[in-house]
Each structure stands twice: as structure tokens, then as C-alpha cells.
Motif scaffolding. Sequence first.
Motif, short mmCIF file in Angstrom:
data_model
loop_
_atom_site.label_atom_id
_atom_site.label_comp_id
_atom_site.label_asym_id
_atom_site.label_seq_id
_atom_site.Cartn_x
_atom_site.Cartn_y
_atom_site.Cartn_z
N MET A 34 0.84 -1.20 0.00
CA MET A 34 0.00 0.00 0.00
C MET A 34 0.88 1.25 0.00
O MET A 34 0.67 2.18 -0.78
CB MET A 34 -0.92 0.01 1.22
CG MET A 34 -1.81 1.24 1.29
SD MET A 34 -2.48 1.61 2.92
CE MET A 34 -1.02 1.95 3.87
N VAL A 38 1.24 4.73 -2.67
CA VAL A 38 0.33 5.75 -2.16
C VAL A 38 0.59 7.14 -2.75
O VAL A 38 -0.35 7.88 -3.04
CB VAL A 38 0.33 5.79 -0.60
CG1 VAL A 38 1.65 6.32 -0.05
CG2 VAL A 38 -0.85 6.57 -0.08
N LEU A 41 -0.99 7.77 -6.50
CA LEU A 41 -2.43 7.62 -6.76
C LEU A 41 -3.11 8.96 -7.02
O LEU A 41 -2.70 9.99 -6.46
CB LEU A 41 -3.10 6.93 -5.57
CG LEU A 41 -2.60 5.53 -5.25
CD1 LEU A 41 -3.27 5.04 -3.97
CD2 LEU A 41 -2.85 4.58 -6.40
N CYS A 45 -8.09 8.70 -4.07
CA CYS A 45 -8.00 7.25 -4.28
C CYS A 45 -7.08 6.59 -3.26
O CYS A 45 -6.23 7.24 -2.64
CB CYS A 45 -7.48 6.94 -5.68
SG CYS A 45 -8.68 7.32 -6.97
N THR A 46 -7.28 5.32 -3.08
CA THR A 46 -6.42 4.48 -2.25
C THR A 46 -6.37 3.12 -2.91
O THR A 46 -6.93 2.93 -4.00
CB THR A 46 -6.95 4.38 -0.80
OG1 THR A 46 -5.97 3.73 0.01
CG2 THR A 46 -8.27 3.63 -0.73
N THR A 47 -5.69 2.17 -2.29
CA THR A 47 -5.71 0.80 -2.79
C THR A 47 -6.29 -0.11 -1.73
O THR A 47 -6.17 0.15 -0.53
CB THR A 47 -4.30 0.30 -3.19
OG1 THR A 47 -3.43 0.37 -2.06
CG2 THR A 47 -3.74 1.12 -4.34
N ARG A 100 -3.45 -5.65 -5.45
CA ARG A 100 -4.24 -4.55 -4.91
C ARG A 100 -4.99 -3.86 -6.04
O ARG A 100 -4.56 -3.92 -7.19
CB ARG A 100 -3.35 -3.53 -4.17
CG ARG A 100 -2.65 -4.13 -2.97
CD ARG A 100 -1.92 -3.11 -2.13
NE ARG A 100 -2.84 -2.27 -1.37
CZ ARG A 100 -3.46 -2.64 -0.24
NH1 ARG A 100 -3.27 -3.85 0.25
NH2 ARG A 100 -4.26 -1.81 0.38
N ARG A 105 -12.03 6.37 -2.72
CA ARG A 105 -12.40 6.17 -1.31
C ARG A 105 -13.90 6.35 -1.06
O ARG A 105 -14.53 5.51 -0.41
CB ARG A 105 -11.65 7.17 -0.42
CG ARG A 105 -10.20 6.91 -0.26
CD ARG A 105 -9.55 8.04 0.57
NE ARG A 105 -8.13 7.85 0.67
CZ ARG A 105 -7.53 7.10 1.59
NH1 ARG A 105 -8.25 6.48 2.50
NH2 ARG A 105 -6.24 6.99 1.61
#
Length: 113
Positions: A34, A38, A41, A45-47, A100, A105
Motif C-alpha cells: 500500500m 500511495v 495515486l 484514491c487508495t488501494t 491490490r 475512497r
Amino acid sequence: MTVTDDVTAITVGSGDMPVLATPMMMALMENAAMLAVVDELPEGCTTVGGHIESSHLKPSKIGDVVKAVAEVTKVDGKKIEFKVAAYSGNTLLGEGTHLRFIVDREKFMSRLG
């Protein structure tokens, strides 16, 4: 992470010995993956983890310091594949692959109802 009672197999329920629990080692590897992406991105957004496969080759006792590393091996749209590994010093503790997905989010959380 430093291996403490909180992350042992006994405490997390994955075994009955006072050693680093496999699920905790895998969580550390997921976190490394992650963190590896980070900063790349899009805003908002996130993973999220989709799959992880790992060996656990050597035990770690209370007090050992364990680190995880992740390397991106493939990007396919919103799907990111990683090679992951965990070490105590120079000793390889476990290794594997991790998948991932990039998610927005707000959209992701809204699906929880």
C-alpha cells in the motif's frame, strides 16, 4: 514492526506458540505494498487488497524487528501486482505475491450502505 505479544500466533489465534503470527507478517507485507504506491495515486484514491499468497519460512521471536518490502511487478488499469517479502535483519522470513486494486475512497465506502 517489533514482535510483541500482541502480534504472536497465540494472541491472534493462528497458532499456539509465542512467535510472529503468519497473518501479522502478511499484514505487514500488505502495508508495504500500500505504501509503495500511495504517493502515485490520483486524489481521493487508495488501494485495497484483493489477494495475497505467501510462504512463512522462518519464525521470529518476541523482540525481533521485522520489515517488509514490496515491489510493483505489473500494473493493469486499476489492478497492481506486487512481489512482497518480510525480513528480520538479512534473514528472509516470508515472500509471496500480492494484488491490490485502486479505488475511489468515497465510492468504495458508499457501497457499504
